[in-house]
Design an enzyme around this catalytic site. Structure first.
Site, PDB file in Angstrom:
ATOM      1  CG  HIS A  24      66.694 -10.474  90.714  1.00 13.37           C
ATOM      2  ND1 HIS A  24      67.221 -11.502  91.447  1.00 13.37           N
ATOM      3  CD2 HIS A  24      67.683  -9.545  90.642  1.00 13.37           C
ATOM      4  CE1 HIS A  24      68.456 -11.215  91.808  1.00 13.37           C
ATOM      5  NE2 HIS A  24      68.767 -10.024  91.334  1.00 13.37           N
ATOM      6  CG  HIS A  80      77.102  -7.362  92.131  1.00 15.21           C
ATOM      7  ND1 HIS A  80      77.241  -7.925  90.885  1.00 15.21           N
ATOM      8  CD2 HIS A  80      75.838  -7.686  92.544  1.00 15.21           C
ATOM      9  CE1 HIS A  80      76.123  -8.548  90.554  1.00 15.21           C
ATOM     10  NE2 HIS A  80      75.257  -8.411  91.538  1.00 15.21           N
ATOM     11  CD  GLU A  82      71.410  -7.728  90.088  1.00 10.03           C
ATOM     12  OE1 GLU A  82      72.085  -8.540  90.725  1.00 10.03           O
ATOM     13  OE2 GLU A  82      70.258  -7.963  89.674  1.00 10.03           O
ATOM     14  CG  HIS A 146      73.959 -13.173  91.856  1.00  8.40           C
ATOM     15  ND1 HIS A 146      72.811 -13.032  91.144  1.00  8.40           N
ATOM     16  CD2 HIS A 146      74.255 -11.945  92.320  1.00  8.40           C
ATOM     17  CE1 HIS A 146      72.383 -11.784  91.214  1.00  8.40           C
ATOM     18  NE2 HIS A 146      73.245 -11.105  91.929  1.00  8.40           N
ATOM     19  CG  ASP A 165      74.070  -9.570  95.485  1.00 11.54           C
ATOM     20  OD1 ASP A 165      73.421  -8.764  96.167  1.00 11.54           O
ATOM     21  OD2 ASP A 165      74.146  -9.491  94.246  1.00 11.54           O
ATOM     22  CE1 TYR A 193      69.841 -11.589  98.714  1.00 15.84           C
ATOM     23  CE2 TYR A 193      71.483 -13.313  98.675  1.00 15.84           C
ATOM     24  CZ  TYR A 193      71.120 -12.012  98.438  1.00 15.84           C
ATOM     25  OH  TYR A 193      72.030 -11.121  97.926  1.00 15.84           O
ATOM     26  CG  HIS A 226      70.611  -7.331  99.239  1.00 15.48           C
ATOM     27  ND1 HIS A 226      69.995  -6.178  98.818  1.00 15.48           N
ATOM     28  CD2 HIS A 226      71.177  -7.873  98.136  1.00 15.48           C
ATOM     29  CE1 HIS A 226      70.172  -6.031  97.508  1.00 15.48           C
ATOM     30  NE2 HIS A 226      70.895  -7.039  97.072  1.00 15.48           N
TER      31      HIS A 226
HETATM   32 FE1  FEO Z   1      73.204  -8.989  92.391  1.00 14.49          FE
HETATM   33 FE2  FEO Z   1      71.913  -7.346  95.089  1.00 14.49          FE
HETATM   34  O1  FEO Z   1      72.503  -7.546  93.319  1.00 14.49           O
END
Ligand code: FEO
Length: 394
Positions: A24, A80, A82, A146, A165, A193, A226
């Site tokens: 990020h 997601h 992202e 998120h 996530d 996390y 992840h």
């Molecule tokens: Fe919100 Fe692992 O990306």
């Protein structure tokens, strides 16, 4: 690493990023790297759940090819937007030209704005299902867990939850499952996390867990996007999330500070002794030497936070500002707090810190402690007493 069989006809085809150290942007240090998990489901129809970060697209395609001809993929489930999960969609579509992309309405809008692709897209919402043959995928929208577009995918036949996530950890490892890594390291990374990414959404997390419990979904395995897959005891991470989201904490206090010529540091160390004398677990962090995202992780199970800074230009040392800014964004719930610091003439740091702590939703339980220039014996004793008094407010 070859593809990894997760369950019968379900394969991990993601990527392990051993070397990433900042996530990020530079807001989160990933000391132990991360993984981008993508899952390939073989049935009468073939589905790929999520992809990987763009630079790892080739690696993922090689893994897919070891299991199936990518041209046979029918669906790409985009849980997601992202880019660490969607970054390889365009590459998959080059090979899987007939594949349909599936996600929420916000996911569709987000992917279009990220990749400008004219993709065959099917919008789904909570309760919608997609039959693959012997398996049916069930979709559960999870807005703000998120991002607004976030979604969970559930497979009833396997009692498998794919929550993207949520329940993840930034942890690169040779093992793909929770029972193949050190448990203490795993839980520490899961906590970091949660604290750095999910903390502001704690209320929504509790609601989402309750919603899933009401749906009566049996869960034998949780495969996030992840880190490792929870198969030994998937409820362990769910219970941890409930505890973190409720703000459960112990008699632990963080003393976080920076100092110009050592005066604020002397106060900080005296406070640590005062806290210790009351039987409180204490952690001391000088900010420029400490990683902010590690400090935030340590705050997760602490009941109190004391922040100190010397005064410069009527305000705080610039090294303290990013930490306070993190707190304002993360809004750690249920913490008590106080401020301290030394000053030369006008002062101002303590007031500045108190404003930020209040903005972060913390309860100030003691008037801030300011000391002019260098703390003398009495002022060090006052700092010690400040620690003791703070302990009593926990
Ligand atoms: Fe919100 Fe692992 O990306």
């Amino acid at each position: 690493m070859p593809p990894v069989k997760v369950l019968e006809d379900i394969y991990w085809v993601g990527a392990v990023d051993w070397n990433i150290r900042n996530f990020h942007g530079f807001t989160y240090t990933t000391h132990r790297g991360t993984t981008y998990n993508a899952y390939l489901i073989l049935d009468e129809k073939i589905a790929l759940v999520d992809t990987v970060y763009g630079p790892f697209a080739g690696e993922m395609m090689e893994r897919i090819k070891e299991v199936v001809d990518p041209a046979k993929i029918d669906y790409i489930i985009a849980n997601h937007v992202e880019t660490d999960h969607s970054g390889a969609i365009a590459e998959v579509l080059k090979h899987a030209s007939r594949a349909k992309v599936i996600g929420t309405a916000r996911c569709k809008a987000g992917l279009e704005k990220h990749y400008f692709g004219n993709w065959d897209f099917q919008v789904v919402k909570t309760g919608d299902e997609l039959n693959l043959g012997s398996r049916t995928l069930k979709f559960i929208e999870a807005p703000m867990l998120h991002w607004p577009d976030s979604m969970f995918t559930y497979i009833e036949k396997d009692a498998l939850l794919l929550p993207n996530d949520a329940f993840g950890q930034h942890l690169a490892s040779s093992g793909r499952f929770d029972d193949e890594v050190d448990e203490a390291v795993l839980m520490a990374e899961a906590a970091k996390y949660y604290a750095n990414i999910l903390w502001p959404f704690s209320t929504l997390i509790l609601r989402k867990i309750e919603e899933i419990q009401k749906l009566g979904l049996k869960i034998n395995m949780i495969a996030p996007s992840h880190g490792v897959i929870w198969r030994k005891d998937p409820m362990k991470i769910v219970q941890a999330y409930i505890s973190w989201a409720k703000g459960e904490a112990k008699r632990k206090v963080l003393v976080v500070y920076d100092t110009m010529w050592g005066s604020t540091e002397k106060m900080a160390k005296a406070m640590v002794e005062g806290l210790r004398s009351e039987g409180v677990e204490v952690m001391l962090f000088r900010l420029p030497c400490s990683d902010r995202s590690d400090v935030v992780k340590e705050l997760l199970d602490a009941r109190g936070l004391v922040v100190g800074s010397g005064t410069i230009n009527n305000g705080i040392l610039p090294t303290v500002a990013p930490f306070l800014e993190d707190l304002v964004g993360l809004k750690p719930r249920g913490k008590v707090a106080a401020a301290f610091g030394s000053y030369g003439w006008g002062g101002g740091a303590v007031k500045h810190i108190e404003e930020s702590l209040t903005k972060a939703g913390m309860k100030l339980v003691l008037p801030g402690l300011s000391v002019n220039w260098v703390p003398n014996k009495e002022e060090l004793q006052r700092s010690f007493e400040f620690g003791k008094e703070f302990a009593k407010k926990l």
